[in-house]
Design a protein around this motif. Sequence first.
Motif, PDB file in Angstrom:
ATOM      1  N   GLN A 174       0.845  -1.184   0.000  1.00  0.00           N
ATOM      2  CA  GLN A 174       0.000   0.000   0.000  1.00  0.00           C
ATOM      3  C   GLN A 174       0.889   1.245   0.000  1.00  0.00           C
ATOM      4  OE1 GLN A 174      -2.323   0.823   3.624  1.00  0.00           O
ATOM      5  NE2 GLN A 174      -4.086   0.519   2.290  1.00  0.00           N
ATOM      6  N   SER A 175       0.572   2.191  -0.874  1.00  0.00           N
ATOM      7  CA  SER A 175       1.335   3.436  -0.938  1.00  0.00           C
ATOM      8  C   SER A 175       0.429   4.587  -0.515  1.00  0.00           C
ATOM      9  CB  SER A 175       1.858   3.672  -2.355  1.00  0.00           C
ATOM     10  OG  SER A 175       2.596   4.862  -2.402  1.00  0.00           O
ATOM     11  N   ARG A 176       0.722   5.136   0.662  1.00  0.00           N
ATOM     12  CA  ARG A 176      -0.046   6.266   1.190  1.00  0.00           C
ATOM     13  C   ARG A 176       0.927   7.317   1.705  1.00  0.00           C
ATOM     14  NH1 ARG A 176      -5.222   4.473   4.712  1.00  0.00           N
ATOM     15  NH2 ARG A 176      -6.321   3.432   3.020  1.00  0.00           N
ATOM     16  N   PRO A 177       0.530   8.583   1.659  1.00  0.00           N
ATOM     17  CA  PRO A 177       1.385   9.617   2.235  1.00  0.00           C
ATOM     18  C   PRO A 177       1.528   9.401   3.742  1.00  0.00           C
ATOM     19  CG  PRO A 177      -0.352  10.586   0.893  1.00  0.00           C
ATOM     20  CD  PRO A 177      -0.664   9.128   1.036  1.00  0.00           C
ATOM     21  N   VAL A 178       2.711   9.662   4.242  1.00  0.00           N
ATOM     22  CA  VAL A 178       2.974   9.500   5.668  1.00  0.00           C
ATOM     23  C   VAL A 178       3.856  10.648   6.138  1.00  0.00           C
ATOM     24  CG1 VAL A 178       5.024   8.048   5.348  1.00  0.00           C
ATOM     25  CG2 VAL A 178       3.715   7.832   7.434  1.00  0.00           C
ATOM     26  N   LYS A 179       3.693  11.017   7.395  1.00  0.00           N
ATOM     27  CA  LYS A 179       4.588  11.989   8.016  1.00  0.00           C
ATOM     28  C   LYS A 179       5.079  11.389   9.316  1.00  0.00           C
ATOM     29  CE  LYS A 179       3.470  16.376   6.128  1.00  0.00           C
ATOM     30  NZ  LYS A 179       3.289  17.776   6.342  1.00  0.00           N
ATOM     31  N   ILE A 180       6.351  11.596   9.571  1.00  0.00           N
ATOM     32  CA  ILE A 180       6.890  11.199  10.869  1.00  0.00           C
ATOM     33  C   ILE A 180       7.335  12.468  11.582  1.00  0.00           C
ATOM     34  CG2 ILE A 180       7.606   8.912  10.091  1.00  0.00           C
ATOM     35  CD1 ILE A 180      10.490   9.957  10.055  1.00  0.00           C
ATOM     36  N   PHE A 181       7.247  12.442  12.905  1.00  0.00           N
ATOM     37  CA  PHE A 181       7.738  13.557  13.697  1.00  0.00           C
ATOM     38  C   PHE A 181       8.944  13.069  14.459  1.00  0.00           C
ATOM     39  CE2 PHE A 181       7.930  16.136  17.584  1.00  0.00           C
ATOM     40  CZ  PHE A 181       8.125  17.381  16.996  1.00  0.00           C
ATOM     41  N   ASP A 182      10.062  13.722  14.212  1.00  0.00           N
ATOM     42  CA  ASP A 182      11.297  13.403  14.911  1.00  0.00           C
ATOM     43  C   ASP A 182      11.467  14.440  16.009  1.00  0.00           C
ATOM     44  OD1 ASP A 182      13.802  12.624  15.730  1.00  0.00           O
ATOM     45  OD2 ASP A 182      14.833  13.428  13.983  1.00  0.00           O
ATOM     46  N   ALA A 183      11.268  14.035  17.262  1.00  0.00           N
ATOM     47  CA  ALA A 183      11.325  14.967  18.392  1.00  0.00           C
ATOM     48  C   ALA A 183      12.729  15.526  18.602  1.00  0.00           C
ATOM     49  CB  ALA A 183      10.830  14.274  19.662  1.00  0.00           C
ATOM     50  N   THR A 184      13.763  14.738  18.330  1.00  0.00           N
ATOM     51  CA  THR A 184      15.121  15.229  18.544  1.00  0.00           C
ATOM     52  C   THR A 184      15.465  16.345  17.561  1.00  0.00           C
ATOM     53  OG1 THR A 184      16.030  13.476  17.145  1.00  0.00           O
ATOM     54  CG2 THR A 184      15.967  13.064  19.509  1.00  0.00           C
ATOM     55  N   ALA A 185      14.962  16.277  16.343  1.00  0.00           N
ATOM     56  CA  ALA A 185      15.201  17.328  15.354  1.00  0.00           C
ATOM     57  C   ALA A 185      14.081  18.366  15.364  1.00  0.00           C
ATOM     58  CB  ALA A 185      15.339  16.728  13.960  1.00  0.00           C
ATOM     59  N   ASN A 186      12.982  18.072  16.079  1.00  0.00           N
ATOM     60  CA  ASN A 186      11.812  18.934  16.176  1.00  0.00           C
ATOM     61  C   ASN A 186      11.271  19.304  14.792  1.00  0.00           C
ATOM     62  OD1 ASN A 186       9.831  20.267  17.653  1.00  0.00           O
ATOM     63  ND2 ASN A 186      10.919  22.211  17.534  1.00  0.00           N
ATOM     64  N   ARG A 187      11.072  18.266  13.955  1.00  0.00           N
ATOM     65  CA  ARG A 187      10.559  18.520  12.615  1.00  0.00           C
ATOM     66  C   ARG A 187       9.760  17.337  12.092  1.00  0.00           C
ATOM     67  NH1 ARG A 187      15.380  18.936   8.402  1.00  0.00           N
ATOM     68  NH2 ARG A 187      13.625  19.384   7.078  1.00  0.00           N
ATOM     69  N   TYR A 188       8.878  17.629  11.146  1.00  0.00           N
ATOM     70  CA  TYR A 188       8.109  16.617  10.443  1.00  0.00           C
ATOM     71  C   TYR A 188       8.840  16.266   9.155  1.00  0.00           C
ATOM     72  CZ  TYR A 188       4.225  17.662  13.543  1.00  0.00           C
ATOM     73  OH  TYR A 188       3.437  17.828  14.645  1.00  0.00           O
ATOM     74  N   ILE A 189       8.783  14.995   8.772  1.00  0.00           N
ATOM     75  CA  ILE A 189       9.411  14.533   7.541  1.00  0.00           C
ATOM     76  C   ILE A 189       8.373  13.738   6.763  1.00  0.00           C
ATOM     77  CG2 ILE A 189      11.290  13.189   6.549  1.00  0.00           C
ATOM     78  CD1 ILE A 189      12.720  13.592   9.323  1.00  0.00           C
ATOM     79  N   ALA A 190       8.171  14.113   5.504  1.00  0.00           N
ATOM     80  CA  ALA A 190       7.176  13.447   4.661  1.00  0.00           C
ATOM     81  C   ALA A 190       7.797  12.247   3.959  1.00  0.00           C
ATOM     82  CB  ALA A 190       6.638  14.419   3.631  1.00  0.00           C
ATOM     83  N   GLY A 191       6.990  11.210   3.770  1.00  0.00           N
ATOM     84  CA  GLY A 191       7.400  10.014   3.059  1.00  0.00           C
ATOM     85  C   GLY A 191       6.169   9.292   2.553  1.00  0.00           C
ATOM     86  N   CYS A 192       6.291   7.993   2.320  1.00  0.00           N
ATOM     87  CA  CYS A 192       5.123   7.199   1.930  1.00  0.00           C
ATOM     88  C   CYS A 192       5.289   5.770   2.441  1.00  0.00           C
ATOM     89  CB  CYS A 192       4.908   7.229   0.419  1.00  0.00           C
ATOM     90  SG  CYS A 192       6.154   6.372  -0.520  1.00  0.00           S
ATOM     91  N   THR A 193       4.150   5.109   2.609  1.00  0.00           N
ATOM     92  CA  THR A 193       4.184   3.709   3.024  1.00  0.00           C
ATOM     93  C   THR A 193       4.486   2.856   1.800  1.00  0.00           C
ATOM     94  OG1 THR A 193       1.824   3.371   2.633  1.00  0.00           O
ATOM     95  CG2 THR A 193       2.472   4.066   4.848  1.00  0.00           C
ATOM     96  N   MET A 194       5.157   1.748   2.020  1.00  0.00           N
ATOM     97  CA  MET A 194       5.400   0.774   0.950  1.00  0.00           C
ATOM     98  C   MET A 194       4.523  -0.446   1.199  1.00  0.00           C
ATOM     99  SD  MET A 194       9.482   1.272   0.681  1.00  0.00           S
ATOM    100  CE  MET A 194       9.739   0.354  -0.817  1.00  0.00           C
ATOM    101  N   ASP A 195       4.408  -0.837   2.449  1.00  0.00           N
ATOM    102  CA  ASP A 195       3.451  -1.865   2.838  1.00  0.00           C
ATOM    103  C   ASP A 195       3.104  -1.692   4.303  1.00  0.00           C
ATOM    104  OD1 ASP A 195       5.296  -3.491   4.428  1.00  0.00           O
ATOM    105  OD2 ASP A 195       6.068  -4.240   2.543  1.00  0.00           O
ATOM    106  N   THR A 196       1.979  -2.296   4.685  1.00  0.00           N
ATOM    107  CA  THR A 196       1.482  -2.162   6.047  1.00  0.00           C
ATOM    108  C   THR A 196       1.141  -3.538   6.613  1.00  0.00           C
ATOM    109  OG1 THR A 196      -0.820  -1.935   5.336  1.00  0.00           O
ATOM    110  CG2 THR A 196       0.446   0.083   5.520  1.00  0.00           C
ATOM    111  N   SER A 197       1.185  -3.622   7.925  1.00  0.00           N
ATOM    112  CA  SER A 197       0.717  -4.818   8.623  1.00  0.00           C
ATOM    113  C   SER A 197       0.122  -4.349   9.939  1.00  0.00           C
ATOM    114  CB  SER A 197       1.864  -5.811   8.858  1.00  0.00           C
ATOM    115  OG  SER A 197       2.717  -5.361   9.879  1.00  0.00           O
ATOM    116  N   SER A 198      -0.455  -5.254  10.699  1.00  0.00           N
ATOM    117  CA  SER A 198      -1.062  -4.863  11.967  1.00  0.00           C
ATOM    118  C   SER A 198      -0.023  -4.441  12.994  1.00  0.00           C
ATOM    119  CB  SER A 198      -1.907  -6.012  12.521  1.00  0.00           C
ATOM    120  OG  SER A 198      -1.079  -7.129  12.766  1.00  0.00           O
ATOM    121  N   SER A 199       1.229  -4.855  12.811  1.00  0.00           N
ATOM    122  CA  SER A 199       2.260  -4.540  13.798  1.00  0.00           C
ATOM    123  C   SER A 199       3.188  -3.412  13.379  1.00  0.00           C
ATOM    124  CB  SER A 199       3.078  -5.788  14.109  1.00  0.00           C
ATOM    125  OG  SER A 199       3.713  -6.248  12.942  1.00  0.00           O
TER     126      SER A 199
END
Length: 122
Positions: free
Chosen positions: A26-51
Amino acid sequence: MTLVQDYTAEECETLTERRRGLRITQSRPVKIFDATANRYIAGCTMDTSSSGLRLQMPAWAPVMEGKTLAVYVASAGMPLMNSQSMVPARVVWVGPRKLDGQATVSIGVEFLANVSARLEAA
């Protein structure tokens, strides 16, 4: 501190599959927040699972094995990011950095909510 090894494509194919749940490509837009850098980084999912998720991020993203991030995956019903919908996740592996057209890196993250639920069940 664990050093992250960059694997070749051939080495990635020989790594043991560790997921127990069903994996959905599955390819969906994703954002991660890195607290140490205090910034959001955009990416995308390649695959997903329940874990967890396999993500594709920019190669410059400050990710390393063991780091905790907040993850938001966009959905059709909720295209705008909401801080309450971010999920804590731990980086469990970092793949090779690719420089073909775009400089990217694949990472695997495990949802921390599932980790704590498994620990309580044990």
